[in-house]
Each structure stands twice: as C-alpha cells, then as structure tokens.
Write an enzyme that holds these catalytic residues in place. Structure first.
Site: not given
Length: 293
Positions: A32, A82, A118
């Site tokens: 990440s 998520k 997002d």
C-alpha cells in the site's frame, strides 16, 4: 449501525497535534502507498502522528476495531474490508451506502463513522486532467467490482445517468447492478466481445480492471478516440494509456485517484482543510518511481 445520514465531512472537533494514530488495513497490505501519502501530509501539517500498514482480513476486522483506543483517529480500508466494515460502524454516509463500501473509518468520541473517499478521488482526478468535466462525460466503465461502483457514482455526479458497463460475463456485474439501483443510474451491460458496441459514441473509458487485464483491448479503445482513465498506478503508463495517447487521446492513471482519495481521508481524520496536496503528490510519485526502479 445507525440510520442517521452524515454530511460528507464529519465534524472533527479538536484534534491533537501529536500522539494520534491511523493505519491502512488489508490482506495483503505491505504494498500500500497510503502510508507514504498520509505521512507526507502529517509532516507538512506539523502533526506528529503515526500511520502504519496493518495486516487484517474480514475475519479479524471486528476484533481489531474493538481493540482501538482513543489515540486512533481513523483507518483506511482495502477490499474486501470496505464492504465488510459497513455493519461494524455506528454511522455511515449515504454515498458509502449507495456505493456499497466505506474505504475510510473515522474514530471520534468512541464512535465509528464510515465514509467513501474513492468517489471523490475519481472525480478530483478527472477534473484535474479536464476529463469529463465539460458536461455529461459519455463514459464507459470496464469491470464490475468495487471500483466500478465508485466510478458509477462519480459519473452520476458528472451528469451521466445511463452507463455502459463492460464485463466478461453478466453474472460478474452484480455489485454494479446493486449500486446502480441505489444510485438511480441505468446500466447497459456488454461483453468484451461486443466492446465496439459499448465504445460507440464514448468520449471517456474508465478502466477499473486489474493491471494487464485491459491490454488485449488497448487497440480497440485507442481507435475509438476516447480519453482514458485507468485505475492502475504501477508500471505507468500502462499499455492502454500508451495506446490512447498514441492515438491522440488523453490518459490519466490511478495514482491521481489514489492521491485525491487520500487527501479527503486526511481532511476527515485531522479536521484540517489545508491538506498539502502537492507535497503528497511529490511523495507518492517518488515512491512509485523507486518501486519501478
């Protein structure tokens, strides 16, 4: 989970300048770039906060959330966390519910708030590059996963209410279909064998496919003349981006989305409106360059 509907930015109140913690959760998560982005922001803002990458899968998510104390400001989440986090937060924004995923959890006063940044990341990246910002974008989405759902919400924000979605088979479009119903957007499914039909009249192609998956279709997309937004940020430019540019179209990569979704996360976690976008951009570009080398 409460049915209360939050504003896009949950008021943060007083946030200490030191001693707070945040992290990105996922499995795997070592790759990440979120720590690079958040740490760059903290340094520029003069915050002595820590931000780490923590291995966590769906099975361990609830216990990890329960273990966090008052020194935690927030979390960034990768898929499938998520989606898994939605029943574990106290309140969630309407956007995160509509998209079907919260990539951000804000921890404040013993409560958990779920957000989706997002969609903001996609919108900011498109607007920054001048793609789709001059009226209805007439865009096509490639792929049917979680990022495609966020792309669908972004296109609705830009005024497109009917979106062609290209998937390998219609059964893979369940997530997008559910999100489209919640968002009030009509979806027309196409297979990749019928990609030409989907591209007819398109001005923008939003590829949410994994790295390399769009390569076989790069030529057809380039011949359509459509601009390209490719969520891949490693090994940039991708074959799809190179083909689009060779054909005279514009192409933007996932690093821009990654940057801007993190900018919104920093705003939410710190309560600051002066987030150092350019410092974060330089830091992530440098890191991507190092990894490519």
């Amino acid at each position: 989970m409460s049915n209360a509907r939050l504003s896009p930015r949950q008021p943060a109140g007083h946030v200490p300048r030191s001693g707070m913690r945040a992290a990105v959760l996922g499995s795997p998560v070592a790759h990440s770039l979120s720590p690079v982005l958040h740490r760059a922001a903290y340094a520029a803002l003069g915050l002595t906060w820590s931000y780490t990458a923590m291995e966590c899968d769906e099975r361990r998510l609830a216990a990890l959330l329960d273990s966090l104390d008052g020194s935690w400001a927030g979390l960034s989440l990768t898929m499938p966390l998520k989606r898994a986090v939605l029943p574990l937060v106290d309140e969630v924004t309407p956007l995160a519910l509509d998209v079907g995923g919260a990539n951000t959890v804000i921890l404040r006063d013993g409560r958990r708030y779920g957000h989706n940044t997002d969609v903001h990341g996609i919108l900011a990246a498109l607007r920054e590059e001048g793609l789709g910002g001059d009226g209805r974008p007439d865009a096509v989405i490639l792929g049917g996963g979680a990022t495609a759902c966020s792309a669908l919400a972004a296109l609705k924000e830009l005024g497109q209410t009917e979106v062609p979605v290209v998937v390998r088979e219609s059964s893979r479009g369940g997530e997008v279909c559910a999100a489209a119903t919640r968002l009030g957007v009509a979806v027309r499914y196409h297979s990749f064998d019928a990609l030409g039909d989907a591209l007819d009249g398109a001005r923008l192609v939003l590829s949410t496919l994994p790295a390399g998956a769009a390569d076989p279709y790069a030529g057809a997309i380039a011949r359509s003349g459509a601009d390209v937004f490719d969520v891949v940020y490693a090994d940039w430019p991708t074959r799809l981006a190179r083909a689009a540019r060779f054909g005279g179209a514009r192409a933007v990569g996932g690093h821009a989305m990654l940057l801007h979704q993190a900018v919104r996360q920093v705003e939410l976690m710190t309560g600051r409106s002066d987030v150092p976008v350019e410092e974060m951009r330089r830091a992530v570009r440098a890191e991507i360059g190092l990894r490519a080398a």
